[in-house]
Each structure stands twice: as structure tokens, then as C-alpha cells.
Design a protein around this motif. Structure first.
Motif, mmCIF file in Angstrom:
data_model
loop_
_atom_site.group_PDB
_atom_site.id
_atom_site.type_symbol
_atom_site.label_atom_id
_atom_site.label_comp_id
_atom_site.label_asym_id
_atom_site.label_seq_id
_atom_site.Cartn_x
_atom_site.Cartn_y
_atom_site.Cartn_z
ATOM 1 N N VAL A 32 0.856 -1.183 0.000
ATOM 2 C CA VAL A 32 0.000 0.000 0.000
ATOM 3 C C VAL A 32 0.890 1.232 0.000
ATOM 4 N N PHE A 33 0.699 2.128 -0.988
ATOM 5 C CA PHE A 33 1.496 3.343 -1.114
ATOM 6 C C PHE A 33 0.727 4.506 -0.499
ATOM 7 N N ASN A 34 1.313 5.121 0.510
ATOM 8 C CA ASN A 34 0.670 6.217 1.224
ATOM 9 C C ASN A 34 1.446 7.510 1.012
ATOM 10 N N LYS A 35 0.809 8.502 0.354
ATOM 11 C CA LYS A 35 1.449 9.799 0.158
ATOM 12 C C LYS A 35 1.442 10.547 1.487
ATOM 13 N N THR A 36 2.574 10.594 2.122
ATOM 14 C CA THR A 36 2.662 11.146 3.472
ATOM 15 C C THR A 36 2.838 12.657 3.472
ATOM 16 N N SER A 37 3.628 13.178 2.540
ATOM 17 C CA SER A 37 3.871 14.616 2.505
ATOM 18 C C SER A 37 4.320 15.038 1.110
ATOM 19 N N ILE A 38 3.821 16.180 0.649
ATOM 20 C CA ILE A 38 4.260 16.766 -0.622
ATOM 21 C C ILE A 38 4.632 18.221 -0.361
ATOM 22 N N VAL A 39 5.859 18.574 -0.705
ATOM 23 C CA VAL A 39 6.327 19.954 -0.503
ATOM 24 C C VAL A 39 6.734 20.524 -1.860
ATOM 25 N N ARG A 40 6.023 21.563 -2.295
ATOM 26 C CA ARG A 40 6.261 22.185 -3.603
ATOM 27 C C ARG A 40 6.948 23.521 -3.412
ATOM 28 N N MET A 41 7.972 23.771 -4.222
ATOM 29 C CA MET A 41 8.678 25.052 -4.170
ATOM 30 C C MET A 41 8.702 25.675 -5.561
ATOM 31 N N PRO A 42 8.238 26.921 -5.686
ATOM 32 C CA PRO A 42 8.099 27.569 -6.996
ATOM 33 C C PRO A 42 9.385 28.196 -7.513
ATOM 34 N N ILE A 43 10.395 27.378 -7.714
ATOM 35 C CA ILE A 43 11.657 27.889 -8.274
ATOM 36 C C ILE A 43 11.611 27.674 -9.785
ATOM 37 N N ARG A 44 11.331 28.725 -10.503
ATOM 38 C CA ARG A 44 11.081 28.638 -11.945
ATOM 39 C C ARG A 44 12.390 28.653 -12.730
ATOM 40 N N LEU A 45 13.002 27.483 -12.846
ATOM 41 C CA LEU A 45 14.279 27.375 -13.545
ATOM 42 C C LEU A 45 14.141 27.692 -15.028
ATOM 43 N N GLY A 46 12.985 27.361 -15.597
ATOM 44 C CA GLY A 46 12.790 27.597 -17.020
ATOM 45 C C GLY A 46 12.844 29.054 -17.402
ATOM 46 N N GLU A 47 12.511 29.940 -16.480
ATOM 47 C CA GLU A 47 12.547 31.378 -16.743
ATOM 48 C C GLU A 47 13.965 31.825 -17.092
ATOM 49 N N ASP A 48 14.948 31.186 -16.473
ATOM 50 C CA ASP A 48 16.355 31.453 -16.798
ATOM 51 C C ASP A 48 16.767 30.749 -18.081
ATOM 52 N N VAL A 49 16.546 29.448 -18.087
ATOM 53 C CA VAL A 49 17.148 28.591 -19.121
ATOM 54 C C VAL A 49 16.603 28.868 -20.504
ATOM 55 N N PHE A 50 15.286 29.066 -20.624
ATOM 56 C CA PHE A 50 14.705 29.234 -21.945
ATOM 57 C C PHE A 50 15.022 30.588 -22.560
ATOM 58 N N ILE A 51 15.586 31.503 -21.755
ATOM 59 C CA ILE A 51 15.994 32.808 -22.264
ATOM 60 C C ILE A 51 17.515 32.927 -22.339
ATOM 61 N N GLU A 52 18.187 32.621 -21.213
ATOM 62 C CA GLU A 52 19.631 32.818 -21.120
ATOM 63 C C GLU A 52 20.444 31.541 -21.344
ATOM 64 N N LYS A 53 19.754 30.410 -21.449
ATOM 65 C CA LYS A 53 20.401 29.102 -21.669
ATOM 66 C C LYS A 53 21.169 28.590 -20.449
ATOM 67 N N LYS A 54 21.036 29.272 -19.323
ATOM 68 C CA LYS A 54 21.706 28.836 -18.105
ATOM 69 C C LYS A 54 20.868 29.239 -16.896
ATOM 70 N N ILE A 55 21.121 28.580 -15.779
ATOM 71 C CA ILE A 55 20.439 28.904 -14.534
ATOM 72 C C ILE A 55 21.189 30.050 -13.869
ATOM 73 N N SER A 56 20.470 31.086 -13.483
ATOM 74 C CA SER A 56 21.091 32.265 -12.880
ATOM 75 C C SER A 56 21.699 31.928 -11.526
ATOM 76 N N ASP A 57 22.635 32.772 -11.085
ATOM 77 C CA ASP A 57 23.263 32.569 -9.774
ATOM 78 C C ASP A 57 22.204 32.609 -8.668
ATOM 79 N N LYS A 58 21.233 33.496 -8.824
ATOM 80 C CA LYS A 58 20.173 33.633 -7.815
ATOM 81 C C LYS A 58 19.368 32.342 -7.689
ATOM 82 N N ASN A 59 18.931 31.801 -8.826
ATOM 83 C CA ASN A 59 18.123 30.580 -8.773
ATOM 84 C C ASN A 59 18.963 29.356 -8.430
ATOM 85 N N ALA A 60 20.231 29.378 -8.798
ATOM 86 C CA ALA A 60 21.121 28.281 -8.407
ATOM 87 C C ALA A 60 21.246 28.239 -6.885
#
Length: 297
Positions: A32-60
Motif C-alpha cells: 500500500v502506497f501512502n502519500k505522506t507529505s508533498i512539498v512544492r517550491m516555486p523555483i522557476r528554472l525555465g525562466e532562466d534557461v529558456f531565455i539565457e540558456k543557463k540557470i542564474s546565480d540567484k536561482n542556483a
């Protein structure tokens, strides 16, 4: 009864998630698989990568801190085994491998950067297998921030799948090649239209729409509802989506793009309804991890 404590970390283009899952093993019964906890963090890596082709120092830096927090949470829960996978944004980041090493050094967490095809395989490793009917055909549509995976399921098995470089964050930033939608349409017409399919939708955006649709749990959304909801949301302002639809800030600005993809896929495949079982890559990661552990027992 034995209780195994497992975790999955899914690092996407729009957000990242930690799923902590307990598995109850009872002799003579299925686990039996029990989902005990889910923690989501809104770190939008794509905002860096799809424009600058790299992850910014801030998001890193934010990513490193998030991984330290995840490691602490796994320690508190007593997690025995985990998998950590990164998808589209990390795949394309020129400094992706460098950041993976930095995270390993600072938190001890080892991250594997996976392909779009592996994403599709992980989806099918979930409880989706118990959801589908063997005599039906399905087109599984997983819309992420950076990519969309389409998977044809017939006779209860994956027949073929294709990953396209189109996702919600990519569309938001105007970083989708003009050729992608025509390529997707052609692939669907050549490979899917010969089947009568229902869609299965995966992703936080379709889950949110389904949650507030009023449709009974387990029942599909009709195509007409999906199209009308897309029009309504597209005509709402960002602030209206936050206030009236109770959306998270990092969902309110991308939800219309997710629905754009779903409605186009529905039109091109001639599907009339879409099921939303609320499962994702992290669920498949847990199942895959559990299978690997059992093989070693």
C-alpha cells in the motif's frame, strides 16, 4: 507489517516537488502506497534557461537551499531511499551539470538529469496501470513547464511516445519554436488518429481545473468544458485568476498555456474527453524506486 519510507524529488521547469511516501508491506497482500507529505517550491528554472540558456546565480542559490531543506525533511521523516530527477530546464542549462555537483557537495543529494522519454516511462510506472481499461486507447498528455510528453497506450501497454519542446513556461516567455506545434499536429495525425482515443491529462494546471470543475472524482472532463474553461481563463487578468480562482502566483500566469496545449491535442487527436487521475512523475519515481529495492531484497 513492514513500513518503508521513500522519497522522490522532481525538479521541473516551473516548480520542484518533494514527495515522501510510506509503503506498507503486509504479508500475502499487495503493498500500500501512502502519500505522506508533498512539498512544492516555486523555483522557476525555465525562466532562466529558456531565455539565457543557463540557470542564474540567484536561482542556483535558491535551488541549493531548497535541496538542503529537502534533505532535512527526509532526515526528519526517516527516509531510507530516494530518487532525485531533473527534467527539461536542467537538461538544457549549460551549467546544469555544474549545479548538480554543487548540490551534491552542499546537501548530499544526487540528482539525475533525465530525458523526455524517461519522463513518459515514469508516468506509466504509476498507478495509472490500474486506471486504464485494456480494451480502450489512451493518449497520455503530460504538460510541464518546458516540455510536453505524449504517450499512446493501447491494450494496456505503451505503444509509442514523443517529447516536444513546448511547455507552459516556454510559452509564457515566448521561447517556443514556430515549428513545434505543426510538428506535434503532424505526429498526432500520423500516429494517433487511426485510434479512437480518450486523453489522460497530467500536471498541476489540469489538476487545478479538474478540482474546481464540479465533476465527480474519477469521471472525465468533456472536451466542450475544457474548451470553454480555456476561453474563460484566457480572458481573465492575472489578478482575477489569483482572487477568483484561488491560484498560486506561479500557476496563474501559465495556466492558460497549459489549457492551450490540452485543447489543441484534443482537437488534433479527435478525443472527446480527458481523464485527470492526479498522478505525476514523482509517483512513478516512487514506484520505480520501490521495485528496485525489492529486486535487491
Amino acid at each position: 507489517m513492514k513500513i518503508r519510507k521513500l522519497a522522490a524529488i522532481d525538479i521541473g521547469s516551473n516548480a520542484m516537488r518533494l514527495l515522501i511516501n510510506y509503503v506498507y508491506e503486509i504479508p500475502g497482500m499487495k503493498p500500500v502506497f501512502n502519500k505522506t507529505s508533498i512539498v512544492r517550491m516555486p523555483i522557476r528554472l525555465g525562466e532562466d534557461v529558456f531565455i539565457e540558456k543557463k540557470i542564474s546565480d540567484k536561482n542556483a542559490s535558491r535551488l541549493v537551499d531548497a535541496m538542503k531543506a529537502y534533505q532535512l525533511m527526509m532526515d526528519i521523516y526517516g527516509v531510507e531511499h530516494y530518487n532525485a530527477y531533473a527534467t527539461s530546464a536542467m537538461r538544457e542549462a549549460t551549467n546544469g551539470s555544474e549545479i548538480v555537483k554543487k548540490i551534491k557537495k552542499s546537501s548530499g543529494i544526487e540528482i539525475e538529469i533525465i530525458s523526455g522519454n524517461t519522463e513518459a516511462e515514469l508516468i506509466f510506472a504509476t498507478e495509472l496501470q490500474s486506471f486504464i481499461l485494456d480494451d480502450n486507447n489512451y493518449l497520455y498528455v503530460d504538460v510541464g513547464g518546458g516540455s510536453t510528453e505524449l504517450t499512446l497506450i493501447t491494450n494496456g501497454e505503451v505503444k509509442l511516445s514523443k517529447s516536444f519542446e513546448i511547455g507552459t513556461v516556454r510559452l509564457l516567455e515566448g521561447r517556443v519554436e514556430k515549428s513545434v506545434y505543426p510538428e506535434m499536429k503532424k505526429w498526432i495525425e500520423e500516429n494517433i488518429r487511426q485510434y479512437e482515443v480518450d486523453l489522460i491529462g497530467s500536471g498541476g494546471n489540469i489538476n487545478h481545473v479538474y478540482k474546481y470543475s464540479g465533476v465527480q472524482l474519477g469521471k472525465p472532463l468533456k472536451g466542450a468544458y475544457l474548451r470553454s474553461r480555456y476561453k474563460v481563463i484566457r480572458n481573465m487578468s492575472y489578478e482575477e485568476r489569483l482572487q477568483e480562482l484561488n491560484m498560486k502566483p506561479d500557476r496563474a500566469d501559465v495556466v492558460e498555456y497549459a489549457l492551450e496545449i490540452y485543447t489543441k491535442v484534443m482537437k488534433w487527436s479527435r478525443a472527446k474527453k480527458i481523464y485527470v487521475p492526479k498522478i505525476g512523475i514523482s509517483d512513478g519515481m516512487i514506484r520505480k524506486l520501490y521495485a528496485e529495492i525489492k529486486d535487491k531484497d
